[in-house]
Design a protein around this motif. Structure first.
Motif, PDB file in Angstrom:
ATOM      1  N   LEU A  69       0.821  -1.217   0.000  1.00 52.12           N
ATOM      2  CA  LEU A  69       0.000   0.000   0.000  1.00 52.12           C
ATOM      3  C   LEU A  69       0.853   1.264   0.000  1.00 52.12           C
ATOM      4  CD1 LEU A  69      -2.926  -0.943   2.397  1.00 52.12           C
ATOM      5  CD2 LEU A  69      -3.086  -0.358  -0.021  1.00 52.12           C
ATOM      6  N   ASN A  70       1.958   1.252   0.745  1.00 53.04           N
ATOM      7  CA  ASN A  70       2.842   2.413   0.746  1.00 53.04           C
ATOM      8  C   ASN A  70       3.483   2.632  -0.620  1.00 53.04           C
ATOM      9  OD1 ASN A  70       2.584   3.569   3.280  1.00 53.04           O
ATOM     10  ND2 ASN A  70       3.974   2.094   4.197  1.00 53.04           N
ATOM     11  N   LEU A  71       3.857   1.557  -1.300  1.00 53.14           N
ATOM     12  CA  LEU A  71       4.408   1.702  -2.649  1.00 53.14           C
ATOM     13  C   LEU A  71       3.371   2.266  -3.613  1.00 53.14           C
ATOM     14  CD1 LEU A  71       6.477  -1.590  -2.951  1.00 53.14           C
ATOM     15  CD2 LEU A  71       7.368   0.729  -2.862  1.00 53.14           C
ATOM     16  N   LEU A  72       2.136   1.774  -3.521  1.00 50.13           N
ATOM     17  CA  LEU A  72       1.065   2.293  -4.366  1.00 50.13           C
ATOM     18  C   LEU A  72       0.774   3.754  -4.056  1.00 50.13           C
ATOM     19  CD1 LEU A  72      -1.126   1.664  -6.481  1.00 50.13           C
ATOM     20  CD2 LEU A  72      -2.618   1.061  -4.573  1.00 50.13           C
ATOM     21  N   GLN A  73       0.680   4.089  -2.781  1.00 49.01           N
ATOM     22  CA  GLN A  73       0.414   5.464  -2.364  1.00 49.01           C
ATOM     23  C   GLN A  73       1.526   6.401  -2.824  1.00 49.01           C
ATOM     24  OE1 GLN A  73       2.382   6.689   0.612  1.00 49.01           O
ATOM     25  NE2 GLN A  73       1.641   8.720   0.142  1.00 49.01           N
ATOM     26  N   SER A  74       2.773   5.965  -2.719  1.00 47.08           N
ATOM     27  CA  SER A  74       3.875   6.841  -3.123  1.00 47.08           C
ATOM     28  C   SER A  74       3.913   7.054  -4.634  1.00 47.08           C
ATOM     29  CB  SER A  74       5.210   6.291  -2.625  1.00 47.08           C
ATOM     30  OG  SER A  74       5.554   5.114  -3.310  1.00 47.08           O
ATOM     31  N   SER A  75       3.437   6.080  -5.394  1.00 50.27           N
ATOM     32  CA  SER A  75       3.400   6.271  -6.846  1.00 50.27           C
ATOM     33  C   SER A  75       2.315   7.262  -7.253  1.00 50.27           C
ATOM     34  CB  SER A  75       3.172   4.938  -7.549  1.00 50.27           C
ATOM     35  OG  SER A  75       1.849   4.480  -7.337  1.00 50.27           O
ATOM     36  N   ILE A  76       1.267   7.379  -6.455  1.00 47.35           N
ATOM     37  CA  ILE A  76       0.172   8.306  -6.765  1.00 47.35           C
ATOM     38  C   ILE A  76       0.474   9.711  -6.257  1.00 47.35           C
ATOM     39  CG2 ILE A  76      -2.261   8.814  -6.308  1.00 47.35           C
ATOM     40  CD1 ILE A  76      -2.681   5.746  -6.200  1.00 47.35           C
ATOM     41  N   THR A  77       0.926   9.806  -5.009  1.00 45.44           N
ATOM     42  CA  THR A  77       1.101  11.121  -4.383  1.00 45.44           C
ATOM     43  C   THR A  77       2.516  11.675  -4.500  1.00 45.44           C
ATOM     44  OG1 THR A  77       1.680  10.160  -2.243  1.00 45.44           O
ATOM     45  CG2 THR A  77      -0.662  10.585  -2.670  1.00 45.44           C
ATOM     46  N   LYS A  78       3.468  10.864  -4.961  1.00 40.56           N
ATOM     47  CA  LYS A  78       4.882  11.243  -5.054  1.00 40.56           C
ATOM     48  C   LYS A  78       5.465  11.643  -3.706  1.00 40.56           C
ATOM     49  CE  LYS A  78       4.910  12.302  -9.835  1.00 40.56           C
ATOM     50  NZ  LYS A  78       4.125  12.902 -10.760  1.00 40.56           N
ATOM     51  N   TRP A  79       4.958  11.044  -2.631  1.00 38.70           N
ATOM     52  CA  TRP A  79       5.502  11.227  -1.287  1.00 38.70           C
ATOM     53  C   TRP A  79       5.700   9.855  -0.678  1.00 38.70           C
ATOM     54  CZ3 TRP A  79       3.720   9.723   3.568  1.00 38.70           C
ATOM     55  CH2 TRP A  79       4.468  10.199   4.645  1.00 38.70           C
ATOM     56  N   CYS A  80       6.888   9.640  -0.108  1.00 39.76           N
ATOM     57  CA  CYS A  80       7.212   8.334   0.465  1.00 39.76           C
ATOM     58  C   CYS A  80       7.839   8.547   1.838  1.00 39.76           C
ATOM     59  CB  CYS A  80       8.173   7.597  -0.451  1.00 39.76           C
ATOM     60  SG  CYS A  80       8.635   5.973   0.147  1.00 39.76           S
ATOM     61  N   LEU A  81       7.295   7.885   2.833  1.00 41.55           N
ATOM     62  CA  LEU A  81       7.815   8.003   4.189  1.00 41.55           C
ATOM     63  C   LEU A  81       9.253   7.494   4.283  1.00 41.55           C
ATOM     64  CD1 LEU A  81       7.384   8.632   7.181  1.00 41.55           C
ATOM     65  CD2 LEU A  81       6.474   6.326   7.429  1.00 41.55           C
ATOM     66  N   MET A  82       9.559   6.393   3.598  1.00 42.27           N
ATOM     67  CA  MET A  82      10.914   5.860   3.645  1.00 42.27           C
ATOM     68  C   MET A  82      11.908   6.836   3.030  1.00 42.27           C
ATOM     69  SD  MET A  82      13.027   3.637   4.599  1.00 42.27           S
ATOM     70  CE  MET A  82      11.949   2.403   5.254  1.00 42.27           C
ATOM     71  N   GLU A  83      11.495   7.574   2.026  1.00 38.41           N
ATOM     72  CA  GLU A  83      12.365   8.587   1.429  1.00 38.41           C
ATOM     73  C   GLU A  83      12.685   9.684   2.445  1.00 38.41           C
ATOM     74  OE1 GLU A  83      12.503  11.471  -2.490  1.00 38.41           O
ATOM     75  OE2 GLU A  83      10.844  10.098  -2.207  1.00 38.41           O
ATOM     76  N   ASP A  84      11.681  10.108   3.198  1.00 36.63           N
ATOM     77  CA  ASP A  84      11.914  11.110   4.238  1.00 36.63           C
ATOM     78  C   ASP A  84      12.831  10.579   5.332  1.00 36.63           C
ATOM     79  OD1 ASP A  84      10.374  12.943   2.931  1.00 36.63           O
ATOM     80  OD2 ASP A  84       8.609  12.676   4.206  1.00 36.63           O
ATOM     81  N   ILE A  85      12.652   9.322   5.706  1.00 38.95           N
ATOM     82  CA  ILE A  85      13.513   8.720   6.729  1.00 38.95           C
ATOM     83  C   ILE A  85      14.956   8.651   6.233  1.00 38.95           C
ATOM     84  CG2 ILE A  85      14.018   6.567   7.948  1.00 38.95           C
ATOM     85  CD1 ILE A  85      10.972   6.125   8.091  1.00 38.95           C
ATOM     86  N   LEU A  86      15.155   8.229   4.995  1.00 40.09           N
ATOM     87  CA  LEU A  86      16.506   8.156   4.447  1.00 40.09           C
ATOM     88  C   LEU A  86      17.152   9.531   4.356  1.00 40.09           C
ATOM     89  CD1 LEU A  86      16.070   5.510   1.611  1.00 40.09           C
ATOM     90  CD2 LEU A  86      17.321   5.237   3.741  1.00 40.09           C
ATOM     91  N   ARG A  87      16.364  10.534   3.997  1.00 36.82           N
ATOM     92  CA  ARG A  87      16.906  11.882   3.854  1.00 36.82           C
ATOM     93  C   ARG A  87      17.226  12.514   5.201  1.00 36.82           C
ATOM     94  NH1 ARG A  87      12.817  15.107   2.446  1.00 36.82           N
ATOM     95  NH2 ARG A  87      12.404  13.884   0.612  1.00 36.82           N
ATOM     96  N   LYS A  88      16.320  12.384   6.173  1.00 34.55           N
ATOM     97  CA  LYS A  88      16.492  13.085   7.454  1.00 34.55           C
ATOM     98  C   LYS A  88      17.362  12.333   8.447  1.00 34.55           C
ATOM     99  CE  LYS A  88      12.151  15.544   6.980  1.00 34.55           C
ATOM    100  NZ  LYS A  88      10.783  15.664   7.448  1.00 34.55           N
ATOM    101  N   VAL A  89      17.195  11.029   8.533  1.00 38.64           N
ATOM    102  CA  VAL A  89      17.922  10.255   9.539  1.00 38.64           C
ATOM    103  C   VAL A  89      19.298   9.849   9.042  1.00 38.64           C
ATOM    104  CG1 VAL A  89      17.912   8.166  10.927  1.00 38.64           C
ATOM    105  CG2 VAL A  89      15.782   9.449  10.608  1.00 38.64           C
ATOM    106  N   PHE A  90      19.358   9.308   7.813  1.00 41.41           N
ATOM    107  CA  PHE A  90      20.613   8.773   7.309  1.00 41.41           C
ATOM    108  C   PHE A  90      21.326   9.737   6.352  1.00 41.41           C
ATOM    109  CE2 PHE A  90      18.111   4.978   8.382  1.00 41.41           C
ATOM    110  CZ  PHE A  90      18.991   4.422   9.293  1.00 41.41           C
ATOM    111  N   LYS A  91      20.730  10.904   6.095  1.00 40.21           N
ATOM    112  CA  LYS A  91      21.343  11.940   5.257  1.00 40.21           C
ATOM    113  C   LYS A  91      21.688  11.437   3.861  1.00 40.21           C
ATOM    114  CE  LYS A  91      21.597  14.684   8.879  1.00 40.21           C
ATOM    115  NZ  LYS A  91      20.321  14.821   9.489  1.00 40.21           N
ATOM    116  N   VAL A  92      20.802  10.629   3.267  1.00 38.80           N
ATOM    117  CA  VAL A  92      20.990  10.141   1.906  1.00 38.80           C
ATOM    118  C   VAL A  92      20.268  11.097   0.987  1.00 38.80           C
ATOM    119  CG1 VAL A  92      20.564   8.242   0.308  1.00 38.80           C
ATOM    120  CG2 VAL A  92      21.153   7.765   2.684  1.00 38.80           C
TER     121      VAL A  92
END
Length: 94
Positions: A69-92
């Motif tokens: 569901l998260n993969l489907l939601q991110s393809s529709i809304t172009k927002w992904c929680l894992m992307e935010d986690i990687l950017r903010k926590v791991f600085k990727v």
């Protein structure tokens, strides 16, 4: 041998901190690595949850559904929680 015992044995002997540190260091240097990491994390979560559902409890399939569901939601809304986690926590960054 119990699957949980196997998993604990694997995790005990894996240098996870070193492995994650080197993985994220490599990811910072490549341009498209965040998207590849998201796909790799999602794939690993799905595989692990299917194995856990088969060997431990069928309710682990809810994790598979959540990731899907998260993969489907991110393809529709172009927002992904894992992307935010990687950017903010791991600085990727891309």
């Amino acid at each position: 041998m119990n699957l949980m015992k196997i998993w604990i044995a694997v995790v005990q002997y894996m240098p996870t901190e070193l492995m994650l540190k080197s993985l994220f260091t490599i990811c910072k240097k490549n341009s498209n690595m965040r998207e590849r990491l998201i796909r790799a994390i999602a794939g690993c979560l799905i595989l692990v949850s299917v194995l856990l559902a088969f060997y431990v409890n069928i309710n682990w399939l809810f994790l598979t559904a959540f990731v899907g569901l998260n993969l489907l939601q991110s393809s529709i809304t172009k927002w992904c929680l894992m992307e935010d986690i990687l950017r903010k926590v791991f600085k990727v960054d891309n």
